[in-house]
Design a protein around this motif. Structure first.
Motif, short mmCIF file in Angstrom:
data_model
loop_
_atom_site.label_atom_id
_atom_site.label_comp_id
_atom_site.label_asym_id
_atom_site.label_seq_id
_atom_site.Cartn_x
_atom_site.Cartn_y
_atom_site.Cartn_z
N GLU A 34 0.82 -1.21 0.00
CA GLU A 34 0.00 0.00 0.00
C GLU A 34 0.86 1.26 0.00
O GLU A 34 0.49 2.28 -0.58
CB GLU A 34 -0.95 0.01 1.19
N ALA A 35 2.05 1.18 0.63
CA ALA A 35 2.95 2.33 0.64
C ALA A 35 3.54 2.57 -0.74
O ALA A 35 3.63 3.71 -1.21
CB ALA A 35 4.07 2.11 1.66
N TYR A 40 3.77 5.69 -5.79
CA TYR A 40 3.69 5.78 -7.24
C TYR A 40 2.60 6.76 -7.68
O TYR A 40 2.77 7.51 -8.65
CB TYR A 40 3.45 4.40 -7.84
N GLU A 41 1.49 6.76 -6.96
CA GLU A 41 0.43 7.72 -7.28
C GLU A 41 0.90 9.15 -7.05
O GLU A 41 0.62 10.05 -7.84
CB GLU A 41 -0.81 7.41 -6.43
N ALA A 42 1.64 9.37 -5.96
CA ALA A 42 2.16 10.70 -5.67
C ALA A 42 3.19 11.13 -6.72
O ALA A 42 3.24 12.30 -7.12
CB ALA A 42 2.79 10.73 -4.28
N ALA A 43 4.02 10.18 -7.17
CA ALA A 43 5.01 10.49 -8.20
C ALA A 43 4.34 10.92 -9.49
O ALA A 43 4.73 11.93 -10.11
CB ALA A 43 5.90 9.27 -8.45
N ALA A 44 3.31 10.18 -9.90
CA ALA A 44 2.60 10.51 -11.14
C ALA A 44 1.90 11.86 -11.02
O ALA A 44 1.90 12.67 -11.97
CB ALA A 44 1.58 9.42 -11.46
N GLY A 100 18.92 16.11 -12.12
CA GLY A 100 18.99 15.71 -10.72
C GLY A 100 17.91 16.37 -9.88
O GLY A 100 17.36 15.75 -8.97
N SER A 101 17.60 17.62 -10.19
CA SER A 101 16.59 18.35 -9.43
C SER A 101 15.20 17.77 -9.65
O SER A 101 14.39 17.69 -8.71
CB SER A 101 16.60 19.83 -9.81
N VAL A 102 14.90 17.36 -10.87
CA VAL A 102 13.61 16.73 -11.16
C VAL A 102 13.51 15.40 -10.42
O VAL A 102 12.48 15.10 -9.79
CB VAL A 102 13.43 16.54 -12.67
N ALA A 103 14.56 14.59 -10.47
CA ALA A 103 14.55 13.31 -9.77
C ALA A 103 14.33 13.51 -8.28
O ALA A 103 13.55 12.79 -7.63
CB ALA A 103 15.86 12.56 -10.02
N GLU A 104 14.99 14.51 -7.73
CA GLU A 104 14.87 14.82 -6.31
C GLU A 104 13.44 15.23 -5.95
O GLU A 104 12.90 14.83 -4.90
CB GLU A 104 15.84 15.94 -6.00
N GLU A 105 12.82 16.02 -6.80
CA GLU A 105 11.46 16.49 -6.54
C GLU A 105 10.46 15.34 -6.52
O GLU A 105 9.57 15.27 -5.66
CB GLU A 105 11.05 17.51 -7.59
N ILE A 106 10.60 14.42 -7.47
CA ILE A 106 9.67 13.28 -7.51
C ILE A 106 9.87 12.38 -6.30
O ILE A 106 8.89 11.90 -5.70
CB ILE A 106 9.85 12.50 -8.82
N LEU A 107 11.11 12.14 -5.91
CA LEU A 107 11.36 11.32 -4.73
C LEU A 107 10.79 11.99 -3.49
O LEU A 107 10.20 11.31 -2.62
CB LEU A 107 12.86 11.08 -4.57
N THR A 108 10.93 13.29 -3.37
CA THR A 108 10.38 14.02 -2.23
C THR A 108 8.87 13.85 -2.15
O THR A 108 8.31 13.66 -1.07
CB THR A 108 10.73 15.51 -2.34
N ALA A 109 8.21 13.93 -3.30
CA ALA A 109 6.75 13.75 -3.33
C ALA A 109 6.36 12.36 -2.87
O ALA A 109 5.35 12.18 -2.17
CB ALA A 109 6.23 14.01 -4.74
N ARG A 112 6.79 11.99 0.92
CA ARG A 112 5.85 12.81 1.67
C ARG A 112 4.59 12.03 2.05
O ARG A 112 3.95 12.32 3.05
CB ARG A 112 5.49 14.05 0.85
N VAL A 113 4.25 11.01 1.25
CA VAL A 113 2.99 10.30 1.47
C VAL A 113 3.19 8.86 1.92
O VAL A 113 2.22 8.19 2.30
CB VAL A 113 2.11 10.32 0.21
N ALA A 114 4.43 8.34 1.86
CA ALA A 114 4.62 6.92 2.13
C ALA A 114 5.94 6.67 2.86
O ALA A 114 6.96 7.30 2.57
CB ALA A 114 4.60 6.13 0.82
#
Length: 297
Positions: A34-35, A40-44, A100-109, A112-114
């Motif tokens: 579930e995490a 993955y939903e947050a990343a998308a 790198g900044s884009v990758a970092e932003e998606i990982l942060t998202a 944040r939720v899981a």
């Protein structure tokens, strides 16, 4: 209306693929089902519209970075922050840290939720990492970014300060002012690694050498952030002494960045030869895979 990116699980059912224009991400998260699903939903969700955000400030992102900025977007500001330590030493734009900044932003998202055991976001070789207690991440080193063979493997443990890996060089997706086949950098974040890899790759050079073919970046790509600066198009035959000199130039740049605390290590590669810079280069301990003696062409 915001353009929808391509979003799909890969055939292995574990990794997520997100693509929009030039941004192409491979994501893998590990943890409770579930995490992972929530991550993955947050990343998308965060990925949708991200390219538009960057395009809205593209003119300033392609301009030389200075001490002050009027950038507004979260990713744009991260790009500027990553390149700011290098701005006083020479020309650099926030675009040097975009992947790198884009990758970092998606990982942060995602985080944040899981609560995840381990996760990575790979943006064309520039990787943002999350490592829970006891986890590790192994990354293969190729002789050059467009090559197909792995020559060595590096291991990053959860106890290491490294959470970003990036590779730059003249064979990569972006232009380079230097002649490095590839420079791989380990740093605290993916954005920092991305910016530093660009700077070190530019420093691997033999200025004025007749075997090196260069061309103004704007002739190859009219909207390049490098403008009329000469970028490397081809490298002819070099002597062993010349290869060593070019590598040492890049290695010295990397040592200075290491001493300033901007990177945790770097691997510089040219014409089959390799130099390793960083604490793990001199400490023969449990991180032995980072001690690379030679390259296999």
């Amino acid at each position: 209306m915001t353009r929808l990116p391509q979003i799909a699980l890969l055939s292995d059912g574990r990794r997520l693929h997100l693509q929009d224009g030039p941004i192409d991400l491979i994501i893998e998260a590990r943890g409770r089902a579930e995490a992972v699903r929530a991550a993955y939903e947050a990343a998308a969700q965060r990925f949708t519209g991200l390219l538009d955000e960057l395009c809205a400030e593209l003119s300033e992102l392609r301009a030389a970075a200075g001490p002050q900025t009027s950038l507004k977007g979260v990713v744009a500001l991260r790009m500027h922050e990553a390149v700011a330590p290098f701005a006083a030493d020479g020309f650099i734009t926030p675009m040097a840290a975009v992947a790198g900044s884009v990758a970092e932003e998606i990982l942060t998202a995602m985080l944040r939720v899981a609560a995840l055991d381990r996760a990575y976001v790979n943006n064309g070789g520039d990787i943002a990492l999350h490592l829970g207690a006891g986890e590790h991440f192994a990354v293969g080193l190729m002789d050059r970014p467009d090559g197909g063979g792995v020559i060595r493997t590096m291991r990053v443990d959860a106890t290491d300060p490294v959470r970003g890996i990036a590779t730059s060089g003249r064979h990569g997706r972006s232009f380079s002012l230097g002649i490095a086949d590839a420079v791989t950098v380990l740093a605290a974040t993916a954005s920092q690694a991305d910016a530093a890899a660009t700077v070190i790759a530019n420093a691997v050079d033999l200025p004025g050498h007749p075997a090196i073919i260069r061309q103004p970046a704007c002739e190859l790509q009219p909207d390049s952030d490098l403008g009329a600066r000469l970028v490397t198009r081809n490298v002819g035959r070099l002597s062993q002494n010349e290869i060593a000199a070019a590598l040492e130039s890049g290695a010295e740049c990397a040592r200075q960045l290491f001493d300033r605390g901007l990177i945790e290590g770097a691997v510089v590669r040219l014409c089959g030869d390799m130099l390793v810079i960083g604490q793990k280069d001199i400490e023969e301990q449990r991180s032995r895979p980072l001690v690379l003696e030679s390259a296999v062409a």
